[in-house]
Design a protein around this motif. Structure first.
Motif, mmCIF file in Angstrom:
data_model
loop_
_atom_site.group_PDB
_atom_site.id
_atom_site.type_symbol
_atom_site.label_atom_id
_atom_site.label_comp_id
_atom_site.label_asym_id
_atom_site.label_seq_id
_atom_site.Cartn_x
_atom_site.Cartn_y
_atom_site.Cartn_z
ATOM 1 N N ILE A 120 -52.631 13.070 36.865
ATOM 2 C CA ILE A 120 -51.953 13.503 38.097
ATOM 3 C C ILE A 120 -50.476 13.120 38.040
ATOM 4 C CG2 ILE A 120 -51.876 13.310 40.609
ATOM 5 C CD1 ILE A 120 -54.409 14.639 39.652
ATOM 6 N N LEU A 121 -50.193 11.909 37.582
ATOM 7 C CA LEU A 121 -48.800 11.473 37.482
ATOM 8 C C LEU A 121 -48.004 12.360 36.525
ATOM 9 C CD1 LEU A 121 -49.136 7.569 37.418
ATOM 10 C CD2 LEU A 121 -48.642 9.059 39.357
ATOM 11 N N GLY A 122 -48.670 12.857 35.500
ATOM 12 C CA GLY A 122 -47.987 13.778 34.593
ATOM 13 C C GLY A 122 -47.570 15.060 35.286
ATOM 14 N N ILE A 123 -48.407 15.575 36.183
ATOM 15 C CA ILE A 123 -48.043 16.757 36.980
ATOM 16 C C ILE A 123 -46.832 16.439 37.848
ATOM 17 C CG2 ILE A 123 -48.829 18.444 38.681
ATOM 18 C CD1 ILE A 123 -51.726 17.619 37.947
ATOM 19 N N LEU A 124 -46.868 15.277 38.510
ATOM 20 C CA LEU A 124 -45.796 14.902 39.426
ATOM 21 C C LEU A 124 -44.472 14.716 38.692
ATOM 22 C CD1 LEU A 124 -47.678 12.386 41.766
ATOM 23 C CD2 LEU A 124 -47.263 14.827 42.086
ATOM 24 N N GLN A 125 -44.542 14.244 37.452
ATOM 25 C CA GLN A 125 -43.307 14.074 36.691
ATOM 26 C C GLN A 125 -42.631 15.416 36.453
ATOM 27 O OE1 GLN A 125 -42.407 14.941 33.377
ATOM 28 N NE2 GLN A 125 -40.474 13.807 33.433
ATOM 29 N N SER A 126 -43.414 16.449 36.138
ATOM 30 C CA SER A 126 -42.834 17.779 35.932
ATOM 31 C C SER A 126 -42.239 18.327 37.216
ATOM 32 C CB SER A 126 -43.906 18.742 35.407
ATOM 33 O OG SER A 126 -44.371 18.357 34.139
ATOM 34 N N ILE A 127 -42.910 18.092 38.335
ATOM 35 C CA ILE A 127 -42.418 18.604 39.621
ATOM 36 C C ILE A 127 -41.130 17.895 40.034
ATOM 37 C CG2 ILE A 127 -42.937 18.767 42.092
ATOM 38 C CD1 ILE A 127 -45.894 19.145 41.300
ATOM 39 N N SER A 128 -41.057 16.576 39.809
ATOM 40 C CA SER A 128 -39.915 15.801 40.281
ATOM 41 C C SER A 128 -38.752 15.773 39.304
ATOM 42 C CB SER A 128 -40.350 14.360 40.576
ATOM 43 O OG SER A 128 -40.765 13.707 39.377
ATOM 44 N N GLY A 155 -59.717 15.150 41.359
ATOM 45 C CA GLY A 155 -59.811 16.573 41.037
ATOM 46 C C GLY A 155 -59.222 17.432 42.140
ATOM 47 N N ALA A 156 -59.468 17.055 43.393
ATOM 48 C CA ALA A 156 -58.908 17.791 44.529
ATOM 49 C C ALA A 156 -57.393 17.673 44.562
ATOM 50 C CB ALA A 156 -59.514 17.276 45.834
ATOM 51 N N GLU A 157 -56.873 16.505 44.195
ATOM 52 C CA GLU A 157 -55.414 16.350 44.184
ATOM 53 C C GLU A 157 -54.789 17.201 43.093
ATOM 54 O OE1 GLU A 157 -51.856 13.032 44.419
ATOM 55 O OE2 GLU A 157 -53.888 12.361 43.928
ATOM 56 N N PRO A 183 -46.961 9.267 51.368
ATOM 57 C CA PRO A 183 -46.858 10.723 51.278
ATOM 58 C C PRO A 183 -46.569 11.204 49.866
ATOM 59 C CG PRO A 183 -44.828 9.815 52.155
ATOM 60 C CD PRO A 183 -45.798 8.664 52.045
ATOM 61 N N GLU A 184 -46.392 10.267 48.923
ATOM 62 C CA GLU A 184 -46.142 10.662 47.538
ATOM 63 C C GLU A 184 -47.410 11.119 46.824
ATOM 64 O OE1 GLU A 184 -44.175 7.186 45.997
ATOM 65 O OE2 GLU A 184 -42.213 7.931 46.616
ATOM 66 N N ARG A 185 -48.545 10.972 47.483
ATOM 67 C CA ARG A 185 -49.806 11.492 46.960
ATOM 68 C C ARG A 185 -50.417 12.433 48.002
ATOM 69 N NH1 ARG A 185 -51.403 8.643 42.250
ATOM 70 N NH2 ARG A 185 -52.926 10.358 42.069
ATOM 71 N N ALA A 186 -51.095 13.456 47.521
ATOM 72 C CA ALA A 186 -51.628 14.481 48.416
ATOM 73 C C ALA A 186 -52.778 13.943 49.248
ATOM 74 C CB ALA A 186 -52.087 15.685 47.604
ATOM 75 N N THR A 187 -52.838 14.391 50.496
ATOM 76 C CA THR A 187 -53.913 14.048 51.416
ATOM 77 C C THR A 187 -54.442 15.328 52.049
ATOM 78 O OG1 THR A 187 -52.380 13.754 53.264
ATOM 79 C CG2 THR A 187 -52.901 11.795 51.933
ATOM 80 N N GLN A 188 -55.492 15.181 52.836
ATOM 81 C CA GLN A 188 -56.082 16.372 53.441
ATOM 82 C C GLN A 188 -55.125 17.047 54.422
ATOM 83 O OE1 GLN A 188 -60.116 17.760 55.848
ATOM 84 N NE2 GLN A 188 -60.175 15.902 54.610
#
Length: 565
Positions: free
Chosen positions: A48-56, A138-140, A207-212
């Motif tokens: 998940i952190l790898g995804i966030l690195q690309s986004i940020s 998985g949901a995140e 808020p740096e991680r996705a929630t419902q």
């Protein structure tokens, strides 16, 4: 968890391997193997952190996203008509060879590929269906895939798309365009999963991680954009049928009701002004901010962001001081964007948003006194977006690196969802449900609530006299709500990374709105800085060009770019 991105380099070996794997059959002698990597929750979390690195990344949301989406009817570049990547984007002079467009395209696809790998890897774990933490991760991963996928179709329309990791084979890299409606279906599938398995935020959440709540809110935006107009590959503008639009509006309200029923999300307790001061000071809040794109500024550009630097009031660079002295001073604020000053006149004197959203001063450097000096600016010389400011950054963080900072960007705040719900009610023929929601936003700001009784006084006699939106019809109560939303979404969300542009696109009035503003703004008549209105071409600039390098390398695109490029 503000420093979450400090830990991303530890997991990049895995993410980079997955994104770069080709059709060679020989296994590498070192590094992570994606076929055996996903063994426990800690490894899934690193994915998940790898995804966030690309986004940020600074070439994505860390900086480029600030100006990627061009100008609108409230905000524009104040740097005149000189040609470079940033100005060309803001002035609607962009071409398919623009390197900022190419970098954003590359990073968004990198994030998509990392998300695809994470989804496949996590959902393939033996305990995926029985382990709550694995299911949440998985949901995140699906949430962030939906977020990136939505970025792609808003900006480029029909694009090459897959949910398979790139390691699936050569053809994963060279696909034809996928119709955006098919991508929308995938986004909705991913968000359905996120709404089912992500936890709700609470006061202890980051808020740096996705929630419902973030999933429901993003779903609302996706549905409202899907219900609106969009530019097609043949150069025409269209929107879904009336029955489909009603389905999307109704579904939007289901997600709104879920947010309201949960009861956690709402306006920042300390108020609008403190919200933005705290955002600049890197103080996280998960109540008003559904989710953030995180940044962490080290001693260089890596992982830093341009928020509060490029889109802030001008702050001059300190000169003639030692590095030790500079550490206690503000870094540079570029002041790249100006606000059309006539918007200031639409705010009431007691509306706290006025002096936050529109900053009328800058900081000059007094070399003799070795300090910054505040200088008021006249409207014709340029007023700035004021939501992010160097002066509000936390002590010790104001000048870690002169041209970057570490302010997070919040893609969606609670009032955005409130106004989207109001719009959905109105489009379903229930304007009586829309007024209270719009006024919920206005009352937080200290503005007078608008009703059918005082609509003429506030909107007709004030707003429409300043900005005559002839492309909108306010006949009847439903028309009045549409016009009020045109103004209120700008007054609340001004300058927030393309939100205004994509509102105007889905309402099919981006070009007319900019041309109207250019025609009535005295400041524009004097400075000619608002050239975006003259350059904008309806049926072209609602979308970005696919990078030329992609057109040339992907044979499945058949050499065809988006309309007008």
């Amino acid at each position: 968890m503000k420093a979450i991105l400090k830990y991303i380099p530890m997991c990049l070996a895995a993410a980079m391997l997955w994104s770069c794997e080709d059709t060679l059959t020989e296994k590498p002698s070192s590094g992570y193997d994606k076929d055996t990597y996903f063994q426990d929750a800690s490894k899934a979390d690193m994915a998940i952190l790898g995804i966030l690195q690309s986004i940020s990344d600074p070439n994505n949301y860390g900086n480029t996203e600030i100006y990627l989406n061009g100008a609108d009817d409230a905000v524009h570049s104040n740097r005149g008509v000189a040609r470079d990547n940033m100005r060309d984007l803001c002035n609607y002079l962009v071409t398919s060879t623009n390197s900022d467009v190419e970098n954003a395209w590359r990073l968004k696809y990198q994030a998509l590929d990392r998300a695809n790998t994470a989804v496949a890897g996590i959902e393939g774990m033996a305990d995926y269906t029985t382990n709550e933490e694995i299911r949440r991760l998985g949901a995140e991963a699906r949430f962030w895939r939906a977020f990136v996928s939505f970025d792609l179709i808003r900006a480029w329309g029909d694009v090459p798309y897959t949910t398979e990791p790139s390691g699936a084979g050569y053809e994963a890299y060279f696909r034809p365009r996928t119709p955006r409606e098919q991508i929308y279906d995938q986004i909705c599938e991913d968000l359905d999963n996120a709404c089912s398995y992500l936890p709700w935020a609470d006061a202890s959440s980051t808020p740096e991680r996705a929630t419902q709540g973030a999933a429901h809110a993003l779903y609302m935006r996706v549905l409202m954009q899907r219900a609106g107009y969009s530019l097609q590959l043949d150069g025409t503008f269209s929107r879904p049928s009336g029955s489909l639009r009603r389905d999307y509006y109704s579904k939007c309200l289901e997600h709104w009701q879920a947010i309201e029923d949960n009861g956690y999300h709402g306006f920042y307790d300390a108020g609008y002004e403190k919200l933005w001061q705290d955002i600049s000071a890197s103080i996280l809040n998960s109540k008003e901010n559904f989710f953030d794109v995180a940044s962490y500024q080290d001693t260089g550009r890596r992982n830093g962001s341009g928020w509060g630097v490029y889109n802030s009031p001008v702050t001059a660079q300190p000169t003639g001081v030692s590095s030790a002295e500079a550490a206690n001073l503000m870094g540079r604020g570029q002041g790249f964007f100006s606000v059309i000053p006539e918007w200031q006149e639409l705010y009431e004197a007691g509306d706290v948003r006025r002096d936050i959203n529109i900053c009328t001063y800058r900081y000059q450097w007094d070399s003799a006194a070795k300090q910054h000096v505040k200088q008021e600016r006249t409207a014709q010389n340029g007023w700035y977006i004021g939501k992010w400011r160097r002066e509000w950054m936390a002590e010790g963080r104001k000048n870690v690196y002169m041209n970057y900072g570490d302010i997070n960007f919040c893609p969606m705040r609670y009032p955005d969802a409130v106004l989207l719900a109001a719009e959905a009610y109105n489009e379903l023929g229930q304007p009586d449900q829309a007024w209270p929601l719009i006024n919920r936003v206005r009352e937080r700001a200290g503005a007078t609530p608008v009703t059918t009784a005082n609509y003429k006084q506030i909107v007709t006699n004030k707003y429409l006299k300043k900005f005559p939106v002839d492309f909108l019809d306010d006949a009847g109560e439903q028309g009045q709500v549409r016009v009020l939303l045109y103004f209120e979404r700008a007054l609340e969300l001004m300058g927030e990374s393309g939100l205004r542009k994509y509102d105007l696109v889905r309402w099919n009035c981006l070009g007319p709105a900019m041309k109207m503003v250019a025609g009535v703004s005295i400041t524009h008549a004097k400075t000619k800085n608002y050239s975006c209105a003259d350059n904008f071409i309806h049926g072209q600039h609602e979308l970005l060009p696919i990078p030329l390098r992609e057109i040339q390398s992907n044979h499945s695109l058949q050499g065809i770019n988006n309309p007008g490029y």
